[in-house]
Scaffold this active site. Sequence first.
Site, PDB file in Angstrom:
ATOM      1  N   ALA A 139      44.114  28.810  38.643  1.00  0.00           N
ATOM      2  CA  ALA A 139      43.169  29.270  37.840  1.00  0.00           C
ATOM      3  C   ALA A 139      43.641  30.212  36.702  1.00  0.00           C
ATOM      4  O   ALA A 139      44.399  30.791  36.870  1.00  0.00           O
ATOM      5  CB  ALA A 139      42.270  30.063  38.898  1.00  0.00           C
ATOM      6  N   GLU A 186     -16.949  -5.800   3.370  1.00  0.00           N
ATOM      7  CA  GLU A 186     -16.093  -4.292   3.773  1.00  0.00           C
ATOM      8  C   GLU A 186     -17.314  -3.343   3.973  1.00  0.00           C
ATOM      9  O   GLU A 186     -18.195  -3.503   3.349  1.00  0.00           O
ATOM     10  CB  GLU A 186     -15.436  -4.238   2.504  1.00  0.00           C
ATOM     11  CG  GLU A 186     -14.135  -5.137   2.278  1.00  0.00           C
ATOM     12  CD  GLU A 186     -13.332  -5.150   3.248  1.00  0.00           C
ATOM     13  OE1 GLU A 186     -13.039  -3.903   4.033  1.00  0.00           O
ATOM     14  OE2 GLU A 186     -12.591  -6.279   3.643  1.00  0.00           O
ATOM     15  N   HIS A 240      31.127  22.108  37.168  1.00  0.00           N
ATOM     16  CA  HIS A 240      29.985  22.962  36.210  1.00  0.00           C
ATOM     17  C   HIS A 240      30.914  23.458  35.138  1.00  0.00           C
ATOM     18  O   HIS A 240      32.211  23.724  35.212  1.00  0.00           O
ATOM     19  CB  HIS A 240      29.650  24.059  37.189  1.00  0.00           C
ATOM     20  CG  HIS A 240      30.150  24.347  38.219  1.00  0.00           C
ATOM     21  ND1 HIS A 240      29.644  24.335  39.562  1.00  0.00           N
ATOM     22  CD2 HIS A 240      31.697  24.625  38.510  1.00  0.00           C
ATOM     23  CE1 HIS A 240      30.433  24.684  40.432  1.00  0.00           C
ATOM     24  NE2 HIS A 240      31.715  24.804  40.032  1.00  0.00           N
ATOM     25  N   ARG A 264      29.024  12.002  26.373  1.00  0.00           N
ATOM     26  CA  ARG A 264      28.711  11.479  24.978  1.00  0.00           C
ATOM     27  C   ARG A 264      29.576  10.082  25.117  1.00  0.00           C
ATOM     28  O   ARG A 264      30.086   9.571  25.852  1.00  0.00           O
ATOM     29  CB  ARG A 264      29.798  12.267  24.151  1.00  0.00           C
ATOM     30  CG  ARG A 264      28.925  13.711  23.898  1.00  0.00           C
ATOM     31  CD  ARG A 264      29.562  14.856  23.273  1.00  0.00           C
ATOM     32  NE  ARG A 264      30.119  14.388  21.862  1.00  0.00           N
ATOM     33  CZ  ARG A 264      31.149  15.057  21.330  1.00  0.00           C
ATOM     34  NH1 ARG A 264      31.605  16.268  21.762  1.00  0.00           N
ATOM     35  NH2 ARG A 264      31.526  14.571  20.290  1.00  0.00           N
ATOM     36  N   ALA A 274      35.457  25.099  37.342  1.00  0.00           N
ATOM     37  CA  ALA A 274      34.596  25.740  36.548  1.00  0.00           C
ATOM     38  C   ALA A 274      35.291  26.325  35.112  1.00  0.00           C
ATOM     39  O   ALA A 274      36.458  27.067  35.577  1.00  0.00           O
ATOM     40  CB  ALA A 274      33.808  26.856  37.104  1.00  0.00           C
ATOM     41  N   GLY A 291       0.933  -1.033  -0.199  1.00  0.00           N
ATOM     42  CA  GLY A 291       0.055   0.143   0.168  1.00  0.00           C
ATOM     43  C   GLY A 291       0.876   1.396   0.186  1.00  0.00           C
ATOM     44  O   GLY A 291       2.005   1.268   0.444  1.00  0.00           O
ATOM     45  N   TYR A 303      -0.992  -8.188   7.845  1.00  0.00           N
ATOM     46  CA  TYR A 303      -0.474  -6.705   7.201  1.00  0.00           C
ATOM     47  C   TYR A 303       0.702  -6.071   7.927  1.00  0.00           C
ATOM     48  O   TYR A 303       0.921  -6.439   9.105  1.00  0.00           O
ATOM     49  CB  TYR A 303      -1.867  -5.695   7.238  1.00  0.00           C
ATOM     50  CG  TYR A 303      -2.891  -5.952   6.390  1.00  0.00           C
ATOM     51  CD1 TYR A 303      -2.929  -5.667   5.216  1.00  0.00           C
ATOM     52  CD2 TYR A 303      -4.043  -6.720   7.034  1.00  0.00           C
ATOM     53  CE1 TYR A 303      -4.197  -5.837   4.437  1.00  0.00           C
ATOM     54  CE2 TYR A 303      -5.227  -6.942   6.520  1.00  0.00           C
ATOM     55  CZ  TYR A 303      -5.110  -6.804   4.940  1.00  0.00           C
ATOM     56  OH  TYR A 303      -6.185  -7.041   4.254  1.00  0.00           O
ATOM     57  N   GLY A 304       1.340  -5.189   7.090  1.00  0.00           N
ATOM     58  CA  GLY A 304       2.422  -4.658   7.404  1.00  0.00           C
ATOM     59  C   GLY A 304       2.451  -3.541   8.215  1.00  0.00           C
ATOM     60  O   GLY A 304       3.327  -2.711   8.675  1.00  0.00           O
TER      61      GLY A 304
END
Length: 455
Positions: A420, A151, A360, A330, A377, A11, A99-100
């Site tokens: 720092a 139907e 931070h 990550r 920081a 379809g 059906y898919g």
Amino acid sequence: MGLSVVILAAGKGSRMNSNKPKVLQTLAAKTLIEHVVSSVEKLNPDNIVVVTGHLKEQVEDALQGRNITFVYQQQQLGTGHAVLQALPYLKEQKVLILYGDVPLISTEVLENLVDTTNDDDLGVLTAFVENPQGLGRIVRDKFGAVTEIVEEKDANDIQRQIKEINTGIYCVHKNLLQKWLPEIKANNVQKEYYLTDIITFAKADHVSINVTHPINEFEILGVNDRTQLASLERVWQRNVAEKIMAKGVSIADPNRFDVRGNLDVGKDCWIDINVIIKGNVKLGNNVVIGANCILKNCIIEDNVRIKSNSMVDGSIIREGAIVGPFARVRPECDVKEGAVIGNFVEAKKTILGKGSKASHLTYLGDSEIGANCNIGAGVITCNYDGVNKHKTVIGDYAFIGSDSQLIAPVNIGQGATVGAGSTIVKDVPADNLAISRARQRHIDTWQRSVKKTDK
């Protein structure tokens, strides 16, 4: 006992208004047809035949690598015609047809239909629904036997009142299909060859019709437009959430929780609103996930706290560690026991040692940080020279002062301190203080510029 499976996926799905076939729309990060294929694969069929049509190459690409035979229905002349195209590729055994675009169908429901249908029977999965609009109706005689499927476009007013509907899922031996399919006529409003006509042929041939029903109504719901797709997404997610809560996890609002993969959970976890799970995620015991977090392909050990608006991807967060709020971890990070990745901290391919803290405004890339370190920081491990990535190694108990840049490759020794505002380009020996900044001066003769006023 062998089994062949036919999945109808030809379809176009014009109501989706999409450049993709309908069966390639996604639900819970998987295409509709992938959900269906996953359910039937658990039946261990001898072969799976997918009948394609509109944009067949896209469907074939989406299912690449699976043991599937693809059959192209060049002209979409109806479901009966579609199964007829698959017939030469089926073995002499029972055939499951579905059906898919019915993504929530369960293996258990399909297995029940197959197991209760004999080789000389026709198995039909039907369901009772409150709103049967648009669906084929199951017509029974006065004795309760199924006589036909009508139907909606071909139904009369009385038949449209019927609440029992056809799901489009059948189980029937190939021998019966070989006899019936060529006999189907397109004498209906749509001028299509309806697979539902095999019910009439079964009655004429005195073939027993075995009717089974789904466990849950939502399992047989198809998708025709994006509104229905969104509704099924929520049904799917709610069902997943309830299974997770049954394992001892509290979810603040199951309607605002998405699993787009697999989630393995321990006990007594708390998951706040708008949390998204992607890929394979494992939570230990007593884990707290704050609002608006995204977890992807990660392991979260016992007693970890992921604060709100944080992302963890492809990494492991060890017992008792804290991430966030507004942190991004990550891939290839290992945050050790009791360590802290604080607010607005990004880490990539980094080991943060036991008890170490980056609380931070810090970027840690390609780094190996020992135990009990303090990362101030604004610290940046400058890992990229424009061509290659380089590594920063920080020993145990090191102290990196705020707003410092560590230019990799560089090593900071155990117990060393970086003042720092320093830019460190050379290795710092253990227990040393490294300062790299201009000496502060006071100029008492300096005068601030004064803006001239208009006369």
